[in-house]
Design an enzyme around this catalytic site. Structure first.
Site, PDB file in Angstrom:
ATOM      1  CB  CYS A   1      72.687 -24.459  -9.566  1.00  0.00           C
ATOM      2  SG  CYS A   1      72.248 -25.863 -10.569  1.00  0.00           S
TER       3      CYS A   1
ATOM      4  CB  ALA B   1      70.041 -28.230 -12.648  1.00  0.00           C
TER       5      ALA B   1
ATOM      6  NE  ARG C   1      77.963 -16.321 -17.265  1.00  0.00           N
ATOM      7  CZ  ARG C   1      79.048 -16.609 -17.972  1.00  0.00           C
ATOM      8  NH1 ARG C   1      80.211 -16.741 -17.361  1.00  0.00           N
ATOM      9  NH2 ARG C   1      78.981 -16.769 -19.276  1.00  0.00           N
TER      10      ARG C   1
ATOM     11  CE1 TYR D   1      76.526 -31.326 -13.116  1.00  0.00           C
ATOM     12  CE2 TYR D   1      75.467 -29.929 -14.752  1.00  0.00           C
ATOM     13  CZ  TYR D   1      76.274 -30.072 -13.638  1.00  0.00           C
ATOM     14  OH  TYR D   1      76.828 -28.965 -13.043  1.00  0.00           O
TER      15      TYR D   1
ATOM     16  CD  GLN E   1      68.445 -27.412 -16.669  1.00  0.00           C
ATOM     17  OE1 GLN E   1      69.027 -27.023 -15.656  1.00  0.00           O
ATOM     18  NE2 GLN E   1      68.974 -27.284 -17.874  1.00  0.00           N
TER      19      GLN E   1
ATOM     20  CG  LEU F   1      79.817 -14.655 -22.659  1.00  0.00           C
ATOM     21  CD1 LEU F   1      81.239 -14.467 -23.208  1.00  0.00           C
ATOM     22  CD2 LEU F   1      79.620 -13.704 -21.472  1.00  0.00           C
TER      23      LEU F   1
HETATM   24  C1  LIG Z   1      75.103 -19.512 -11.042  1.00  0.00           C
HETATM   25  C2  LIG Z   1      74.878 -20.320 -12.272  1.00  0.00           C
HETATM   26  C3  LIG Z   1      74.094 -21.458 -12.195  1.00  0.00           C
HETATM   27  C4  LIG Z   1      73.826 -22.225 -13.342  1.00  0.00           C
HETATM   28  N1  LIG Z   1      72.975 -23.283 -13.248  1.00  0.00           N
HETATM   29  C5  LIG Z   1      72.589 -23.936 -14.359  1.00  0.00           C
HETATM   30  C6  LIG Z   1      71.548 -24.895 -14.315  1.00  0.00           C
HETATM   31  O1  LIG Z   1      70.923 -25.126 -13.274  1.00  0.00           O
HETATM   32  N2  LIG Z   1      71.241 -25.533 -15.466  1.00  0.00           N
HETATM   33  C7  LIG Z   1      71.870 -25.267 -16.641  1.00  0.00           C
HETATM   34  O2  LIG Z   1      71.549 -25.876 -17.659  1.00  0.00           O
HETATM   35  N3  LIG Z   1      72.840 -24.325 -16.712  1.00  0.00           N
HETATM   36  C8  LIG Z   1      73.184 -23.651 -15.610  1.00  0.00           C
HETATM   37  N4  LIG Z   1      74.124 -22.648 -15.703  1.00  0.00           N
HETATM   38  C9  LIG Z   1      74.650 -22.264 -17.021  1.00  0.00           C
HETATM   39  C10 LIG Z   1      73.793 -21.140 -17.614  1.00  0.00           C
HETATM   40  O3  LIG Z   1      72.475 -21.607 -17.821  1.00  0.00           O
HETATM   41  C11 LIG Z   1      74.349 -20.619 -18.942  1.00  0.00           C
HETATM   42  O4  LIG Z   1      74.335 -21.667 -19.875  1.00  0.00           O
HETATM   43  C12 LIG Z   1      75.740 -20.052 -18.831  1.00  0.00           C
HETATM   44  O5  LIG Z   1      75.858 -19.251 -17.652  1.00  0.00           O
HETATM   45  C13 LIG Z   1      76.115 -19.217 -20.042  1.00  0.00           C
HETATM   46  O6  LIG Z   1      75.147 -18.204 -20.266  1.00  0.00           O
HETATM   47  P1  LIG Z   1      75.371 -16.683 -19.792  1.00  0.00           P
HETATM   48  O7  LIG Z   1      76.611 -16.166 -20.481  1.00  0.00           O
HETATM   49  O8  LIG Z   1      74.120 -15.959 -20.209  1.00  0.00           O
HETATM   50  O9  LIG Z   1      75.566 -16.697 -18.321  1.00  0.00           O
HETATM   51  C14 LIG Z   1      74.414 -21.878 -14.570  1.00  0.00           C
HETATM   52  C15 LIG Z   1      75.217 -20.738 -14.634  1.00  0.00           C
HETATM   53  C16 LIG Z   1      75.443 -19.959 -13.515  1.00  0.00           C
HETATM   54  C17 LIG Z   1      76.284 -18.720 -13.634  1.00  0.00           C
END
Ligand SMILES: Cc1cc2nc3c(=O)[nH]c(=O)nc-3n(C[C@H](O)[C@H](O)[C@H](O)COP(=O)(O)O)c2cc1C
Length: 352
Positions: free
Chosen positions: A2, A34, A305, A163, A76, A282
């Site tokens: 998002c 999302a 991220r 959600y 999504q 992560l």
């Molecule tokens: C800015 C941001 C927006 C996110 N938006 C969504 C989203 O739209 N849908 C979703 O399922 N998870 C969303 N997440 C969660 C990520 O998809 C992911 O599950 C989470 O950041 C952990 O993974 P990572 O360590 O690779 O960041 C978001 C995370 C961040 C940082």
């Protein structure tokens, strides 16, 4: 991810460039964030939407560009349930305040399986009745039709992070037996599957555990995954948390945040439900991602991220793992130059 930067649900140039970077960066699949199936299902006023045909052209422009870079465009589908009507993260990531209203972001009526608010100070949802369920199914069906029209090739149903669909599943926010709590989310999944072309993959993102005493467990997720498989779902995307605070940015978690902390969930669902899984959370290095795939712990890895930090993560991973020594996977506009620079850098001793 998002971006909280849409206008009345419409994607903007921000989304085009943001997602376009990941496609240029070598991602296999690029997911649009999302995206709300109805206006009241937005987390914030800045969420992207797919509740109107007018949303299709902006999304189609993104899907077309992603495909032009050799990646599969994905989206999504989401409904925020009782986590709807929030302030954008940088304005507090909490219920809307007078300051938000002054900015034009007014609260709206929210719906959930319960009338219990998320916590103190949060909006009280209106409980969903039978008629709402039918309207929601119609909204999902129409959203799928629009996703097809926009040219997406992969669809993910968001059933995680507190959600709407997760709030049906979890005993923290719904009552009844597990089967009763799974009933509506499974109706949504079957409705979406029936509307989405049979040959195109359908993913469901789940919170594998609530990470709260008395919450949804990994055993529940395995049981759900078996139902999802029987309903024609192709991949379970194994996240966790979010039924009360933020799934990603909460102040504290019981499950320690270490590299690959949710990988054991993807592994367990894969082995016990015989379901393809996507691991997330992560995953930082190419070696870590490759090990998870090679050891059969997950079928796909999702990078969130770390891709903000380095949108070229997949191209860099291919290089690091020796899969692209000549930088042939890079867009030709960059690769032609970088390949030649690599030879020079080797001569100069900057590369082995
Ligand atoms: C800015 C941001 C927006 C996110 N938006 C969504 C989203 O739209 N849908 C979703 O399922 N998870 C969303 N997440 C969660 C990520 O998809 C992911 O599950 C989470 O950041 C952990 O993974 P990572 O360590 O690779 O960041 C978001 C995370 C961040 C940082």
């Amino acid at each position: 991810m998002c971006q909280y930067s849409a206008r009345e649900g419409h994607v903007t140039d921000w989304h085009f460039v943001h997602l376009g970077k990941f496609a240029q960066g070598g991602a296999g699949i690029v997911f649009v964030e999302a995206t709300a199936v109805e206006a009241r299902g937005r987390i914030t006023h800045g969420d992207t939407g797919i509740w109107d045909d007018a949303h299709i052209p902006g999304l189609a422009r993104i899907a077309d560009f992603v495909r032009s870079q050799g990646a599969a465009p994905a989206i999504q589908l989401a409904h925020a349930g009782r986590k709807a009507s929030m302030a954008r993260p940088w304005y507090g990531n909490a219920p809307l305040t007078d300051a938000d209203v002054a900015r034009g972001d007014k609260p709206w009526e929210i719906v959930a399986p319960t009338s219990e608010p998320l916590g103190e100070g949060w909006l009280r949802p209106r409980p969903i009745g039978e008629r709402d369920e039918e309207m929601l199914l119609d909204a999902y069906r129409a959203a799928v039709r629009r996703a097809v029209a926009a040219g997406f090739e992969v669809l993910e149903i968001h059933a995680a992070h507190g959600y709407l669909l997760h709030s049906f599943l979890s005993p923290i926010s719904n009552h009844g037996t597990r089967e009763e709590r799974m009933r509506f989310p499974l109706r949504v999944v079957r409705t979406v599957r029936a509307a989405w072309p049979a040959e195109r993959p359908l993913f469901v993102r789940v919170s594998s555990i609530d990470d709260i005493e008395g919450g949804w467990t990994i055993e529940d997720t395995v049981a759900l995954a078996k139902e999802l498989k029987a309903s024609g779902v192709d991949v379970v995307d194994c996240s966790s948390g979010g039924i009360q605070g933020s799934a990603t940015a909460a102040a504290k978690f019981m499950l320690p945040r270490v590299p690959g902390f949710q990988l054991p969930f993807a592994e367990r669902v894969r082995k016990e439900a015989g379901m393809k899984t996507m691991a997330v959370g992560l995953i930082l290095t190419p070696e870590q991602a490759e090990e998870a795939l090679a050891a059969g712990r997950a079928d796909l890895v999702a990078i969130a991220r770390e891709a903000l930090y380095d949108p070229n993560w997949p191209l860099h991973a291919a290089q690091a793992l020796g899969a692209d020594p000549q930088m042939e996977r890079w867009p030709v506009q960059y690769g032609w130059w970088l390949t030649r620079r690599e030879s020079l850098l080797r001569k100069l001793g900057f590369r082995r």
